[in-house]
Design a protein around this motif. Structure first.
Motif, PDB file in Angstrom:
ATOM      1  N   ARG A   1       0.835  -1.211   0.000  1.00  0.00           N
ATOM      2  CA  ARG A   1       0.000   0.000   0.000  1.00  0.00           C
ATOM      3  C   ARG A   1       0.862   1.251   0.000  1.00  0.00           C
ATOM      4  NH1 ARG A   1      -3.951  -2.444   3.239  1.00  0.00           N
ATOM      5  NH2 ARG A   1      -2.979  -1.689   5.149  1.00  0.00           N
ATOM      6  N   ALA A   2       1.917   1.224   0.835  1.00  0.00           N
ATOM      7  CA  ALA A   2       2.814   2.395   0.921  1.00  0.00           C
ATOM      8  C   ALA A   2       3.496   2.627  -0.427  1.00  0.00           C
ATOM      9  CB  ALA A   2       3.855   2.183   2.000  1.00  0.00           C
ATOM     10  N   GLU A   3       3.898   1.535  -1.074  1.00  0.00           N
ATOM     11  CA  GLU A   3       4.574   1.687  -2.374  1.00  0.00           C
ATOM     12  C   GLU A   3       3.612   2.225  -3.414  1.00  0.00           C
ATOM     13  OE1 GLU A   3       6.662  -1.868  -3.391  1.00  0.00           O
ATOM     14  OE2 GLU A   3       8.360  -1.228  -2.161  1.00  0.00           O
ATOM     15  N   GLN A   4       2.363   1.784  -3.324  1.00  0.00           N
ATOM     16  CA  GLN A   4       1.355   2.284  -4.262  1.00  0.00           C
ATOM     17  C   GLN A   4       1.169   3.794  -4.073  1.00  0.00           C
ATOM     18  OE1 GLN A   4      -2.304   0.265  -3.732  1.00  0.00           O
ATOM     19  NE2 GLN A   4      -2.919   0.512  -5.856  1.00  0.00           N
ATOM     20  N   ALA A   5       1.113   4.210  -2.795  1.00  0.00           N
ATOM     21  CA  ALA A   5       0.949   5.648  -2.512  1.00  0.00           C
ATOM     22  C   ALA A   5       2.180   6.412  -2.972  1.00  0.00           C
ATOM     23  CB  ALA A   5       0.730   5.865  -1.022  1.00  0.00           C
ATOM     24  N   ALA A   6       3.362   5.829  -2.753  1.00  0.00           N
ATOM     25  CA  ALA A   6       4.601   6.516  -3.137  1.00  0.00           C
ATOM     26  C   ALA A   6       4.715   6.628  -4.647  1.00  0.00           C
ATOM     27  CB  ALA A   6       5.808   5.772  -2.582  1.00  0.00           C
ATOM     28  N   GLY A   7       4.031   5.727  -5.384  1.00  0.00           N
ATOM     29  CA  GLY A   7       4.097   5.749  -6.852  1.00  0.00           C
ATOM     30  C   GLY A   7       3.368   6.948  -7.443  1.00  0.00           C
ATOM     31  N   GLY A   8       2.519   7.611  -6.642  1.00  0.00           N
ATOM     32  CA  GLY A   8       1.783   8.778  -7.135  1.00  0.00           C
ATOM     33  C   GLY A   8       2.735   9.922  -7.423  1.00  0.00           C
ATOM     34  N   ALA A   9       2.305  10.814  -8.341  1.00  0.00           N
ATOM     35  CA  ALA A   9       3.188  11.920  -8.739  1.00  0.00           C
ATOM     36  C   ALA A   9       3.368  12.927  -7.604  1.00  0.00           C
ATOM     37  CB  ALA A   9       2.626  12.609  -9.973  1.00  0.00           C
ATOM     38  N   THR A  10       2.313  13.113  -6.791  1.00  0.00           N
ATOM     39  CA  THR A  10       2.425  14.088  -5.700  1.00  0.00           C
ATOM     40  C   THR A  10       2.282  13.364  -4.371  1.00  0.00           C
ATOM     41  OG1 THR A  10       0.079  14.424  -6.058  1.00  0.00           O
ATOM     42  CG2 THR A  10       1.543  16.114  -6.923  1.00  0.00           C
ATOM     43  N   PRO A  11       2.920  13.908  -3.305  1.00  0.00           N
ATOM     44  CA  PRO A  11       2.817  13.247  -2.010  1.00  0.00           C
ATOM     45  C   PRO A  11       1.365  13.233  -1.544  1.00  0.00           C
ATOM     46  CG  PRO A  11       4.384  15.077  -1.963  1.00  0.00           C
ATOM     47  CD  PRO A  11       3.702  15.115  -3.277  1.00  0.00           C
ATOM     48  N   PRO A  12       0.985  12.222  -0.753  1.00  0.00           N
ATOM     49  CA  PRO A  12      -0.394  12.183  -0.268  1.00  0.00           C
ATOM     50  C   PRO A  12      -0.713  13.461   0.504  1.00  0.00           C
ATOM     51  CG  PRO A  12       0.970  10.431   0.724  1.00  0.00           C
ATOM     52  CD  PRO A  12       1.813  11.130  -0.272  1.00  0.00           C
ATOM     53  N   GLU A  13      -1.917  13.986   0.287  1.00  0.00           N
ATOM     54  CA  GLU A  13      -2.308  15.255   0.920  1.00  0.00           C
ATOM     55  C   GLU A  13      -2.715  14.985   2.377  1.00  0.00           C
ATOM     56  OE1 GLU A  13      -2.290  18.985   1.119  1.00  0.00           O
ATOM     57  OE2 GLU A  13      -1.783  18.042  -0.786  1.00  0.00           O
ATOM     58  N   SER A  14      -2.089  15.648   3.329  1.00  0.00           N
ATOM     59  CA  SER A  14      -2.436  15.459   4.742  1.00  0.00           C
ATOM     60  C   SER A  14      -2.319  16.801   5.464  1.00  0.00           C
ATOM     61  CB  SER A  14      -1.470  14.490   5.430  1.00  0.00           C
ATOM     62  OG  SER A  14      -1.160  13.423   4.607  1.00  0.00           O
ATOM     63  N   PRO A  15      -3.107  16.961   6.543  1.00  0.00           N
ATOM     64  CA  PRO A  15      -2.955  18.204   7.327  1.00  0.00           C
ATOM     65  C   PRO A  15      -1.643  18.157   8.115  1.00  0.00           C
ATOM     66  CG  PRO A  15      -4.613  16.749   8.282  1.00  0.00           C
ATOM     67  CD  PRO A  15      -4.137  16.074   7.046  1.00  0.00           C
ATOM     68  N   ALA A  16      -1.132  19.350   8.482  1.00  0.00           N
ATOM     69  CA  ALA A  16       0.137  19.404   9.223  1.00  0.00           C
ATOM     70  C   ALA A  16      -0.086  18.923  10.658  1.00  0.00           C
ATOM     71  CB  ALA A  16       0.658  20.821   9.217  1.00  0.00           C
TER      72      ALA A  16
END
Ligand code: ADP
Length: 471
Positions: free
Chosen positions: A307-322
């Motif tokens: 799952r982490a690798e799939q997320a890392a494969g995206g062009a932009t980092p996952p959007e999260s609040p600070a």
């Protein structure tokens, strides 16, 4: 419908050439017309003067002017008749051409200089010259100030015909040139596009079994194609890496799963093999349950990593609040404290309240937990593990986890972030690790645009530093 680049380029060249030829023909027609017309004007003036020269004073000294019909000039074009008139100083008509269209009446109304009229069913260009002198028959010099008026007109048809013939010749030559240069352009374009064809042929050979891509040298020499070739090579490198890493991952996962499943199978077979007491069955089943739990844990870690690798494969980092960095570190410390206590390792925390990063708190917890778990696992009793959050420096905030444990051999350090890689220490101590923890840490940290680095001295301990971009 497939479009051909070559056909488009050739069509563009031909269109440009046709436009150019059309423009040149228009300009050429104007220039030729002007040339022909000024030639005609000169001829008309000459003819008008010749007609005027035929007017004489008679030898009997009478004042009545005579016209010498015998020397009338030939028409400008033998196929047509010219029209002319000569008037004396008193405005009386002295002579007129045999062909004088009725519409012209007495031509004196026509203005001085050159003009165009329509008469006798055709267009005529003519000239009217005023105040021409009467010349001496012998010397050709003016004998009288008395002036003549001469009109001379000729059909414009021959001029039009000459213009049309010239334009036809130029037009045919232009068309031939366009055709010849079109063929040449097609050949040139075909030649110029050949590196693209070679490139496509080379690219077509790429497959999962054949990754090598030899860029055609002629494509590399071309200024426009070079970036494309380099981008292609770069993309292939990335694809190949991803493909091979997926393949290795599947192979390694299968291999890792095979062993526990084989152990479970043989333990169960052993249980069935002979009659056992209820107590023995119970112990055997408990062992089998522990084995299944471990397999389940491995599967969970594998899924988490995938799952982490799939997320890392995206062009932009996952959007999260600070989130405050210290909070997730504290949570991880609380989570790992029982494990540390069970191994007699003390945990130390150096917080920093200012660092905030945009990341999923669960992912951060996973990163710190894995690093702390390793630090505790590879430490001895009475040793200390420290987690310190550093105040942000520029764009980066960092978390450092230090232990005083067994350390990592220098030649193993570059490999510890690989999936399923387990160092000697891990194997020797049979720590129960799967070799997935650091791979997961690296994947998660990189997905947020960060990095992880290790410094370690065998026998003295290790230091893992995670850098994350601040919000
Ligand atoms: P494992 O489940 O084996 O711990 P990891 O991916 O977490 O897998 O770590 C890979 C290898 O890196 C370990 O097998 C171990 O040899 C080495 N390693 C990781 N952290 C430490 C540490 N703090 N001290 C010593 N060795 C470590």
């Amino acid at each position: 419908m497939k479009k051909s680049l070559q056909a488009q380029l050739v069509a563009t060249v031909l269109l440009a050439e046709l436009l150019l030829a059309g423009g040149l023909l228009a300009v050429g027609r104007r220039a030729v017309f002007q040339q022909l017309r000024s030639g005609l004007n000169a001829a008309l003036s000459g003819r008008a003067l010749s007609v005027a020269a035929l007017v004489r004073y008679p030898e009997d000294q009478s004042t009545k002017l005579v016209f010498d019909k015998g020397l009338v000039p030939q028409p400008l074009d033998s196929r047509y008749q010219d029209a002319w008139e000569v008037f004396g100083p008193d405005g009386a008509l002295i002579a007129r051409s045999p062909w004088w269209p009725q519409e012209l009446e007495s031509g004196l109304h026509l203005r001085e200089g050159f003009w165009i009229v329509h008469a006798g069913g055709r267009e005529l260009r003519g000239i009217r010259l005023n105040q021409l002198p009467i010349l001496d028959e012998e010397t050709g010099t003016p004998v009288s100030p008395a002036s003549l008026t001469v009109l001379y007109a000729t059909p414009t048809q021959p001029l039009e015909e000459r213009l049309a013939a010239t334009m036809l010749t130029i037009g045919a030559a232009a068309l031939l040139l366009v055709l010849a240069t079109g063929v040449f352009a097609a050949w040139l374009v075909r030649r110029a596009l050949s590196p693209l064809r070679h490139l496509a042929a080379e690219a077509e050979r790429i497959s999962a079994q054949q990754w090598s891509f030899a860029a055609p040298p002629e494509a590399m020499r071309l200024h426009e194609l070079r970036p494309l070739v380099e981008a292609l090579q770069e993309m292939l490198r990335g694809l190949r890496q991803a493909f091979e890493s997926q393949r290795d991952f599947v192979a390694a996962a299968a291999h890792e799963l095979k062993t526990p499943v084989a152990i479970q199978k043989s333990s169960l077979q052993l249980l069935l093999h002979r009659d056992l007491s209820a107590e023995e069955y119970k112990r055997g089943l408990q062992q089998a349950l522990r084995d299944v739990e471990r397999t389940e844990e491995l599967l969970q870690r594998l899924l988490r990593l995938a799952r982490a690798e799939q997320a890392a494969g995206g062009a932009t980092p996952p959007e999260s609040p600070a989130v405050p960095l210290s909070e997730s570190c504290e949570a991880a410390l609380a989570h790992m404290r029982p494990y540390a206590e069970s191994r007699g390792v003390s945990l130390e925390f150096v917080p920093d309240g200012t660092a905030r990063v945009k990341a999923d708190p669960d992912d951060l917890l996973m990163v710190w937990s894995n690093l702390l778990e390793n630090a505790i696992r590879y430490s001895g009793r009475e040793q200390r593990v420290t987690l310190s959050v550093q105040a942000p420096l520029g764009r980066w905030a960092s978390v450092v986890i230090t232990d005083q444990g067994c350390g990592i051999e220098p030649e193993q350090q570059p490999r510890i972030f690989e999936r399923f890689y387990r160092g000697d220490q891990s194997r020797a101590r049979d720590t129960g690790g799967f070799g997935l923890g650091l791979a997961l840490v690296k994947t998660l940290v990189e997905a947020y645009g960060g990095s992880v680095a290790v410094e370690s001295q065998p026998g003295r301990g290790s230091r893992f530093e995670v850098k994350l971009p601040v919000e």
